[in-house]
Scaffold this active site. Structure first.
Site: not given
Ligand code: IFM
Length: 459
Positions: A181, A365
């Site tokens: 990210e 994710e």
């Molecule tokens: O916890 C985070 C993760 O580290 C990165 N993506 C989003 C998740 C939830 O906010």
């Protein structure tokens, strides 16, 4: 506002018979990140990171929480691997803590590296595929002291780290992701200041983004050279933007939202250029780009990791930008994020249409925070089960529309340090009692396990 009772709940994890989820080669996994679970921040030669500094600064995180202990995974990793393997998942996504494996003068830290070598070896021995992210936001503090990602020098330090660690761990990793990210690292780290290092200047954010992406491109070269059998990619968070204003201004606002969240990263990676409308949105914030940078950034990828969580409703700000306006009466998570599975389908189909060289995708994710409680050793996280079902259905629809999605990782394996929100927000499918470090499988974890057992028993 949280879950609304009017929303239909599915108590089971129940993909339809024709879902891609039943395919044994559709990888199902769970994900975590180093700073969020490891703790042991001052052990075995680990040096401070920007998140140690930021979270120790009063007012930066909810309740002043830090990752100093987190899930104590650094000491409990063997039990955690056991738990993970018992979920029947096929893969685990983790990140390496740069400050744990490299000393301040750029030398390998043998003890820190041994931790990951042991962990990856144990995961492999359990038959799990290993998806390893090099940078999930924990920049060594000494590099931030020199300007961090705004300083081009950090790009070369990151490349050195990538080179060193991929030599050390070659053969133990199935898929390397350079960055997690970059949008959050750049924008929240250097623009809004919500994340470490807490800087607030959009011109810093755009320069940081360019340097993150350049660091990615240089790291790709090292990863390919040092570990040729592994897949190499990057992980981007993407957002769906829509507008309640169906007029031209509203539609432009929604377009700008997605441009700023998605195309800002995907265009340089897949088209070797930044969308020029960004510099109208942020006048004067065009980063300094040197000759050859965009070719390095746009190096071919084996996969693209997509992290998706929610939709944002926007309207025009009457000038060049947009304003976020919360929709009323929609289902939300403990984070306040709207539950909007169709956004995932929509974005995947759109990327497939807009980027002819889009590599295979993993959803690296997806998941939600709920204020789960343990009652009689049971955590009934019904909303999460429903959330997972609906987002997996969205992935299935995208696959049926022609998008090459190869797997899905639940965020997260266990409750953990949710950055500025500390330990209040629980994303795990395994509950963590932070006072005792007891892990309790939530119903979502049990249902996923059951489904994967059924899947592997199928002929
Ligand atoms: O916890 C985070 C993760 O580290 C990165 N993506 C989003 C998740 C939830 O906010």
């Amino acid at each position: 506002m949280v879950f609304e009772s009017s929303v239909a709940l599915e108590e089971a994890f129940s993909p339809p018979a024709d879902s891609v989820l039943w395919r044994k080669d559709f990888l199902m996994g769970a994900a975590t990140a180093a700073y969020q679970i490891e703790g042991a921040v001052a052990e075995d030669g680990r040096i401070p990171s920007i998140w140690d500094t930021f979270s120790a600064t009063p007012g930066k995180t909810l309740a002043g929480d830090t990752g100093a202990v987190a899930c104590d995974h650094y000491h409990r990793w063997q039990d955690d691997v056991e738990l993970l393997a018992n979920l029947n998942v096929g893969a685990y996504r983790l990140s390496i803590s740069w400050p744990r494996v490299m000393t301040q003068d750029g030398q390998p830290n043998a003890k820190g590296i041994a931790f990951y070598r042991n962990l990856l070896t144990a995961l492999r021995a359990k038959g799990l595929k290993t998806f390893v992210t090099l940078y999930h936001w924990d920049l060594p503090q000494h590099l931030e002291d020199q300007g961090g990602w705004v300083n081009r020098d950090t790009v070369y330090r990151f490349a050195e780290y990538a080179d060193m660690i991929s030599k050390e761990l070659a053969g133990l990793v199935d898929a390397w992701a350079t960055l997690n990210e970059p949008w959050c690292s750049a924008m929240h780290g250097y623009g809004t200041g919500h994340h470490a290092p807490g800087k607030q200047d959009v011109a810093f954010a755009t320069q940081a983004m360019h340097h993150l992406l350049l660091g990615h491109g240089l790291a790709v070269r090292h990863l390919r050279a040092n570990d040729p059998a592994a897949q190499v990619g990057i992980v981007a968070n993407v957002g769906r933007g829509t507008s309640t204003d169906s007029g031209a201004a509203g539609q432009r606002a929604a377009w700008l939202f997605e441009l700023q969240h998605n195309n800002w990263i995907l265009d340089p990676l897949l088209k070797k250029s930044y969308p020029t409308a960004l510099w109208e949105l942020w006048p004067g914030a065009e980063p300094s780009v040197q000759q050859g940078d965009m070719d390095i950034i746009g190096a071919p990828l084996d996969f693209l990791g997509i992290n998706y969580y929610f939709r944002t409703n926007v309207v025009s700000d009457g000038k060049h930008g947009y304003l976020e306006v919360d929709l009323e009466g929609v289902e939300r998570t403990q984070m306040g994020w709207e539950v909007y599975p169709d956004g995932l389908r929509h974005l995947l189909v759109g990327f497939h249409r807009d980027y002819p060289n889009l590599p295979p995708i993993y959803i690296t994710e997806n998941g939600m925070a709920t204020d789960d409680e343990v009652v009689d050793d049971d955590v009934n996280d019904r909303q999460r089960i429903s959330f997972l079902n609906r987002h997996l259905a969205a992935v299935d629809q995208a696959v049926k529309a022609g998008v090459d999605v190869r797997g899905y990782f639940i965020w997260s394996l266990m409750d953990n340090f949710e950055w500025a929100f500390g330990y209040e927000r629980r994303f795990g499918i395994i509950h963590v009692d932070y006072a005792t470090q007891k892990r309790t499988l939530k119903r979502s974890a049990k249902l996923v396990t059951q489904f994967l057992a059924e899947r592997s028993a199928k002929s």
